[in-house]
Scaffold this motif. Structure first.
Motif, PDB file in Angstrom:
ATOM      1  N   ALA A 139      82.757  54.938  39.833  1.00  0.00           N
ATOM      2  CA  ALA A 139      83.256  55.436  41.117  1.00  0.00           C
ATOM      3  C   ALA A 139      84.374  56.422  40.812  1.00  0.00           C
ATOM      4  O   ALA A 139      84.994  56.357  39.751  1.00  0.00           O
ATOM      5  CB  ALA A 139      83.770  54.293  41.979  1.00  0.00           C
ATOM      6  N   LEU A 140      84.637  57.320  41.732  1.00  0.00           N
ATOM      7  CA  LEU A 140      85.656  58.328  41.457  1.00  0.00           C
ATOM      8  C   LEU A 140      87.026  57.694  41.277  1.00  0.00           C
ATOM      9  O   LEU A 140      87.812  58.112  40.446  1.00  0.00           O
ATOM     10  CB  LEU A 140      85.707  59.361  42.578  1.00  0.00           C
ATOM     11  N   ARG A 141      87.314  56.692  42.089  1.00  0.00           N
ATOM     12  CA  ARG A 141      88.583  55.999  41.953  1.00  0.00           C
ATOM     13  C   ARG A 141      88.301  54.532  41.643  1.00  0.00           C
ATOM     14  O   ARG A 141      87.288  53.988  42.099  1.00  0.00           O
ATOM     15  CB  ARG A 141      89.394  56.108  43.253  1.00  0.00           C
ATOM     16  N   PRO A 142      89.189  53.873  40.912  1.00  0.00           N
ATOM     17  CA  PRO A 142      88.927  52.482  40.545  1.00  0.00           C
ATOM     18  C   PRO A 142      88.697  51.589  41.765  1.00  0.00           C
ATOM     19  O   PRO A 142      87.918  50.653  41.721  1.00  0.00           O
ATOM     20  CB  PRO A 142      90.200  52.071  39.805  1.00  0.00           C
TER      21      PRO A 142
ATOM     22  N   SER B  15      86.940  53.970  46.375  1.00  0.00           N
ATOM     23  CA  SER B  15      85.799  54.893  46.339  1.00  0.00           C
ATOM     24  C   SER B  15      84.494  54.125  46.246  1.00  0.00           C
ATOM     25  O   SER B  15      84.417  53.027  45.698  1.00  0.00           O
ATOM     26  CB  SER B  15      85.913  55.832  45.136  1.00  0.00           C
TER      27      SER B  15
END
Lengths: 712, 253
Positions: B168-171, B174
């Motif tokens: 995912a783009l952010r932990p 996202s």
């Protein structure tokens, strides 16, 4: 009682927000109110053949529909008056307001908006800013596609070695949490009162009056609560539409944007494309810098001209160059408009120069920090672009040292991740600069019960109200201080922009309070009374006597700027970023960010730290995730926080603010504006950290993720 | 005008759901934004919040039955999420309201919990006009259950151990772009999800590799064979991490 200048304390306004008592614009209502909604262009470029509102007016609850035909030729614009109140004849970007409908309920207004029929001759849009000034480009602006350009050419020296790079930055949004909203209420005297969340009441007032043909006293603007701004409320959105609707209907009209509409309604940060050539000698001394920087201004000028100036002024950073050849240009396209956003071009300029410096360090295989130290200006040396001496601020080396002194995070990187550290140094002006008028008026009214500070300065959350309380309290110790938000019948405080309010309104209020304190002391001497360290109500009653109210109003526009001194003061910032990059997936995890900034004097240290943390996180978001995506036809694809990825607390777990205090000799308390600085150099630092971890060149931000190293 | 119905029994819920273009509401974390953002006005909203038993989690013989109103953050579900709250799912506030079953059948957004449920061999109990039936959790069509159908519960195995790794783009916050989940235990296995809102695919033949501490290559190969070409290697890499997490629960993966 105000907390003393420089001491940590809680802001009363924050407590009201935590209790839910702060009245944001979307919470305002009036008896008998109507509801407005905007109809927006679905395409980026078209000739308007017809806007048909007949079906909309049959919707139950429909009241009226306004189109460009109701305000033909009327234009808005804070710097260039080029933006129609409602598009007439043509649309220049997807999302441009074409009509405003008014109904008895929000739902009916939305149904009306959906029922408005647009007959458009769709034209091929100009999307690529590189085509804007070339032959065959369709003219988008009123006189071609050039909005602004700046050129500086000095010296002809060249170093023995050279790096050339192309850098790009994206379309970041201000993404304030409270979307645009307002309430316009007709007054029996024929005027309209508008409550709105804005950064600059008076600038809005001037624009709306001009656009709608109103005299100054026919419109009064009031501050509502503001849920963040970051430059995104510097231009007009709901204001003219609400006033127009209230005038047309004779009833109160309110309008509240949803997130999707907010994300298309206000300008973004300018996307930048920069070609850079830096020459240097074998010992790593920089010699020359050449830049060709292009900013995509989108469909209307907004603040593109001054943003161009700031990009230009700070493209060489704080480094010494014997020769510079810099050209910065903003152009019209059919993309969504770009405008003011925290950093105001200095953020893009910082990414440009700091990334180039890192490229030189990589070429030379030297420590990027050491390379910076070797090339930084000494205090008092002239900046390479403007020639203005670097004065009134800390030595950039000291700010860099302050950032580097913070302990790096303990513990190893995440599993299968590589850790990288990056640094960046930033500089931006505080205040409007370049000789532009930059006044702020504040009034301080003293009674035996306390002091009231009157100001039209917008507190968008940055804390100017607390600054006013403290600086006035400093001069009148012991006296309770209240701050009253003025409307446009009071003189301007200037906008809450350019990191200026602490200096401008804070300076004006401090001077007014100082004068009152002087009058009190004089009266005490005349009456033969002692001058106390802290004033009591009894002291004040005795001294004010029958006057009851003493008042001082000060308008301050100091220090002046001009050709020899383009900028009032400098924000000097250093960031260090530590980022883990997952080798398999390329995911970037920010581990730690350090922001050291010369604040001059931190009037409200908690507020100052909040600015440092918030701006740093916003910059990290710009480096990694935040972008308004626009497709090849100029239509914005981003509709909410599901796809506009704001960096949150979980994404940036440790942000360390470091306040450096180097008082500015010409500013009250030595305090400089600081709001934009933290967003200037954090993107460059994060990008540098990703480069260090991944080996990727990171030529463009937002990066989203590094290149995965997928095992074979 | 939308009518709001609050049935007390599954029978009432099923009956109400047959009404026109009724929309069934669990935690409402997807339905509410859909209503707000689109201005949709379904004739009926069938709220499951008062249905008897909808909030219960019942365990028996190594299996769980999760009622339709059980939120993602319910502590009773921790074994399904590896002993912790699934912090990769939305925000804490959303996790306290969003339901596991509702997410598994939602037509409005990515079904983030499905890979984990599928690794536990989850099936959904669906009440429809023809009666009650059980369907595999991965078999829900992209646009949700058929009109009139109500997902009453999910039934799944309680895993001995479970691991989920995603891209995912952010932990956090996202959406999952690629996910691999695997669980050890009777009735458990592995599943992968590909693409935001994309399908969840059960990994056939994974169980034997999952049991074997040295079965990482085989498990990765099984996952790769289930994945489409462009992401095959990435899925394989995640599978190795998942396998490692299952066999070295305290290790770094």
């Amino acid at each position: 009682m105000p907390v003393p200048v420089g001491r940590r304390g809680v802001r009363p306004r924050d407590e009201a927000k935590l209790r839910g008592e702060h009245r944001f614009a979307a919470m305002l209502h009036a008896p008998g109110e109507l509801h407005a909604a905007t109809v927006r262009s679905p395409v980026a470029r078209a000739v308007i053949r017809r806007v048909d509102t007949a079906a909309a007016l049959t919707v139950p609850g429909a009241v009226t529909a306004l189109t460009g035909a109701d305000v033909p030729g009327r234009r808005l614009g804070s710097k260039v008056v080029d933006q129609p109140v409602l598009a007439d004849r043509e649309v220049r970007h997807a999302g441009e307001p074409v009509a405003v409908v008014v109904a008895t309920s929000p739902r009916a207004a939305r149904a009306m908006a959906a029922a408005v029929s647009l007959d458009l001759d769709v034209l091929p849009p100009l999307i690529d800013p590189r085509r804007a000034l070339g032959p065959g480009a369709p003219p988008i602006g009123p006189a071609g596609n050039l909005v602004a350009t700046a050129r500086t050419c000095r010296g002809d020296a060249r170093g023995r070695r050279v790096v050339r790079r192309t850098w790009r930055t994206g379309r970041q949004d201000a993404a304030f949490l409270a979307p645009e909203a307002g309430l316009a209420v007709p007054d029996p005297d024929g005027s309209v009162h508008l409550w709105v969340a804005t950064q600059d009441l008076h600038a809005d007032h001037q624009q709306v009056c001009r656009a709608l043909g109103l005299s100054a006293d026919e419109l009064v603007l009031h501050h509502s609560g503001i849920g963040g701004a970051f430059g995104g409320r510097e231009d007009i959105t709901v204001q003219a539409h609400l006033v127009l609707a209230a005038l047309r209907t004779g009833r109160p009209v309110r309008m509240v944007y949803g997130r999707a509409e907010s994300l298309i309604a206000h300008p973004s940060r300018h996307p930048m494309l920069a070609e850079v050539e830096l020459t240097y000698d074998d010992d790593g001394r920089f010699v020359s810098l050449r830049t060709r920087t292009l900013l995509d201004g989108g469909a209307y000028a907004h603040t593109s001209a001054p943003v161009t100036g700031i990009v230009h002024d700070f493209s060489a950073g704080m480094y010494r160059f014997a020769a510079v050849d810099l050209e910065t240009t903003a152009v019209y396209t059919n993309n969504p408009p770009a405008g003011a956003m925290r950093g105001f071009g200095a953020t893009q300029a910082c990414f440009l120069i700091e990334s180039t410096v890192d490229a030189v360090a990589a070429e030379l295989d030297v420590d990027p920090v050491e390379l910076r130290r070797r090339n930084l200006l000494e205090p008092g040396e002239p900046l390479a672009t403007t020639g203005q001496p670097l004065t009134g601020c800390a030595d950039p080396r000291a700010v860099l040292d302050a950032a580097l002194a913070v302990a790096e995070p303990a513990g190893p990187p995440a599993y299968a991740a590589r850790r990288g550290t990056g640094v960046a140094l930033g500089i931006k002006s505080a205040g409007l600069g370049h000789g532009r008028p930059d006044p702020a008026t504040a009034e301080v009214r003293l009674t035996p019960d306390g002091v009231e500070v009157v100001s039209a300065a917008a507190d968008a959350g940055q804390g100017v109200e607390e600054v006013l309380r403290r600086v006035v309290g400093h001069h009148l110790p012991g006296v309770p201080v209240a701050v009253r938000a003025a409307d446009t019948r009071f003189p301007t405080a200037g906008g809450s922009k350019a990191s200026r309010q602490t200096m401008a309104s804070g300076g004006a209020a401090a001077r007014a309070a100082e004068r009152l304190a002087g009058r009190l002391r004089d009266r005490a001497r005349v009456l033969g009374r002692p001058v106390p360290d802290r004033w009591t109500p009894a002291d004040l009653t005795a001294l004010l006597g029958s006057d009851a109210v003493w008042c001082e109003r000060v308008t301050l526009d100091e220090p002046r700027t001009g050709p020899d001194r383009p900028h009032k003061a400098f924000q000097v910032i250093a960031h260090r970023a530590v980022v883990d990059v997952d080798e398999l997936t390329g995911e970037c995890v920010v581990v730690q960010l350090v922001c050291a900034q010369d604040c001059g004097r931190a009037v409200d240290p908690v507020g100052a730290e909040g600015q440092l943390v918030g701006g740093t996180v916003q910059g990290a978001g710009f480096a990694l995730w935040e972008e308004r995506a626009v497709d090849a036809a100029g239509r914005q694809l981003t509709t909410g926080f599901g796809d506009y990825l704001l960096a949150g607390a979980t994404d940036v777990p440790e942000v360390v603010p470091v306040i450096v205090e180097h008082p500015h000799p010409e500013l009250a308390f030595g305090a400089k504006g600081i709001g934009e600085g933290p967003a200037v150099s954090s993107p460059a630092a994060v990008a540098a950290a990703v480069r260090a971890a991944s080996g990727d060149p990171v030529p463009a931000i937002p990066l989203r993720r590094a290149t995965p190293r997928v095992p074979a | 005008m939308t009518r709001h119905v609050f049935p007390a029994t599954w029978e009432q819920a099923g009956h109400a759901a047959l009404d026109g273009d009724a929309v069934v509401v669990g935690g409402a974390t997807s339905v509410q934004p859909w209503l707000t953002s689109t201005g949709a006005q379904p004739s009926v909203l069938v709220h499951l919040r008062d249905v008897a038993g909808a909030r219960s989690v019942d365990g028996m013989a190594g299996r769980l039955r999760i009622g339709a109103m059980v939120p993602v953050a319910d502590p009773a579900l921790r074994p399904v999420f590896g002993g912790t709250e699934p912090v990769w799912f939305a925000t804490p506030a959303v996790r306290r309201r969003a339901t596991v079953v509702g997410n598994a059948v939602s037509p409005f957004g990515p079904r983030e919990v499905v890979p984990v449920l599928a690794a536990c061999g989850a099936r959904l109990v669906v009440l429809a006009e023809g009666g009650t039936r059980s369907i595999d959790v991965t078999a829900v069509p992209p646009n949700g259950l058929e009109p009139g159908a109500v997902a009453c519960a999910a039934e799944l195995a309680v895993p001995e151990r479970i691991a989920f790794r995603r891209v995912a783009l952010r932990p956090r916050l996202s959406r999952t772009e690629i996910g691999v989940a695997a669980a050890l235990g009777d009735g458990c296995g592995a599943a992968i999800s590909v693409g935001v809102g994309g399908p969840t695919l059960v990994v056939e033949g994974a169980a034997e590799f999952l049991r074997d501490p040295a079965g990482s290559p085989g498990f990765a190969a099984a996952c790769c064979s289930a994945a489409p070409d462009p992401v095959r290697q990435l899925v394989g890499g995640l599978a190795v991490r998942v396998h490692r997490a299952l066999h070295e629960p305290g290790g770094r993966s």
